[in-house]
Design a protein around this motif. Structure first.
Motif, short mmCIF file in Angstrom:
data_model
loop_
_atom_site.label_atom_id
_atom_site.label_comp_id
_atom_site.label_asym_id
_atom_site.label_seq_id
_atom_site.Cartn_x
_atom_site.Cartn_y
_atom_site.Cartn_z
N UNK A 1 -4.66 12.83 8.96
CA UNK A 1 -4.51 11.38 8.91
C UNK A 1 -3.95 10.94 7.58
N UNK A 2 -3.90 9.65 7.38
CA UNK A 2 -3.34 9.09 6.15
C UNK A 2 -4.44 8.89 5.11
N UNK B 1 3.99 13.96 3.03
CA UNK B 1 4.72 12.80 3.55
C UNK B 1 4.08 11.54 2.97
N UNK C 1 -5.39 7.03 1.56
CA UNK C 1 -5.04 5.91 0.70
C UNK C 1 -4.80 6.37 -0.73
N UNK D 1 0.83 -1.19 0.00
CA UNK D 1 0.00 0.00 0.00
C UNK D 1 0.88 1.25 0.00
N UNK E 1 3.94 7.33 2.74
CA UNK E 1 4.24 6.10 3.47
C UNK E 1 3.93 4.88 2.63
N UNK F 1 4.37 -0.10 8.46
CA UNK F 1 4.73 1.07 7.68
C UNK F 1 6.23 1.28 7.63
N UNK F 2 6.66 1.92 6.54
CA UNK F 2 8.00 2.47 6.49
C UNK F 2 8.05 3.77 7.28
N UNK F 3 9.21 4.39 7.34
CA UNK F 3 9.38 5.61 8.12
C UNK F 3 8.83 6.84 7.41
N UNK G 1 -1.28 -3.09 9.24
CA UNK G 1 -0.28 -2.58 8.32
C UNK G 1 1.04 -2.35 9.05
N UNK H 1 0.26 11.64 3.65
CA UNK H 1 -0.16 12.36 4.85
C UNK H 1 0.21 13.83 4.71
N UNK I 1 -2.92 0.36 -4.02
CA UNK I 1 -2.44 -0.89 -3.44
C UNK I 1 -2.16 -1.92 -4.52
N UNK J 1 0.80 -5.22 4.35
CA UNK J 1 -0.13 -5.84 5.26
C UNK J 1 0.43 -7.20 5.63
N UNK K 1 0.27 5.38 1.12
CA UNK K 1 -0.58 6.39 1.73
C UNK K 1 0.16 7.73 1.68
#
Lengths: 113, 116
Positions: free
Chosen positions: A43-44, A88, A46, A34, A90, A103-105, A101, A38, A49, A94, A36
């Motif tokens: 919030x994130x 940002x 979508x 996925x 991400x 997540x990466x940094x 999920x 931000x 995917x 999953x 996302x």
């Protein structure tokens, strides 16, 4: 253990140029990947995917991502960047035992006029 | 589809106080997740509900944290005896229960907690 890596903390692009935000993953089994976005203090949202099928996935706001199994990568791309794309980003897999999920940094994308 | 909502959006509290956050998922979504995001990091999983059942907790969720989802609708996350290290953005996400790991999770705007 399942994980994703975003090797770049920041990506700088001029408006109108193509952009790429990199993501690599490590999973056992089939990857469910996925992206996302931000915006500040939000919030994130979508974007897109990859589940199965075509390696090129198209998503919201003109973004697309290319799944590469041999390189275990899922890079986010856009042919022509907009200043409003600055945010940002991400990447996530999953891979949790209950579908959570991982997540990466995150990668900060800055698009300059 | 009104999206996932969270309340409050911001919370400032003093160390040692208890705080409670609320999440209202998208109405037909069976699954509800809580994540915590600290500055410069991606969200980290805290806990998960399928309908009203809490099925998993992360090791991040100490015994000061508790979550509920009565009747499988909204959810609350309570932090007791807050510590400065609890300062973070708390995110709620929901998804349908159609394709398990392939389901898209939709996130709320988050609650930003600041512990003084």
């Amino acid at each position: 253990a399942q994980s994703v890596a975003q090797p770049e903390d920041q990506v700088n692009v001029a408006e109108g140029n193509p952009l790429t935000v990199k993501c690599t993953y490590s999973v056992s089994g089939n990857p469910y990947l996925f992206w996302y976005v931000q915006y500040p203090n939000r919030g994130l949202q979508f974007l897109l995917k990859y589940i199965t099928g075509d390696n090129l996935v198209k998503g919201s706001y003109g973004f697309e991502a290319e799944f590469n199994k041999s390189q275990t990568s899922f890079h986010l791309k856009k042919p022509s960047a907009l200043v409003s794309d600055s945010a940002l980003y991400f990447c996530a897999v999953n891979g949790g035992s209950q579908g959570n999920l991982i997540f990466g940094k995150g990668t900060k994308l800055s698009v300059k006029p | 589809d009104t999206g996932v909502s969270q309340d409050p959006r911001h919370k400032i509290t003093k160390r040692g106080q208890n705080v409670t956050f609320r999440c209202d998922p998208i109405s037909e979504h069976n699954r509800l997740y809580w994540y915590r995001q600290t500055l410069g990091q991606g969200p980290e999983f805290l806990t998960y509900f399928q309908n009203e059942a809490q099925l998993e907790k992360s090791r991040l969720l100490s015994d000061r944290f508790s979550a509920e989802r009565p009747k499988g609708s909204f959810s609350t996350l309570e932090i007791q005896r807050t510590e400065q290290g609890d300062s973070a953005m708390y995110l709620c996400a929901s998804s349908q229960d159609r394709a398990y790991q392939a389901d898209t999770q939709y996130f709320g705007p988050g609650t930003r907690l600041t512990v003084l």
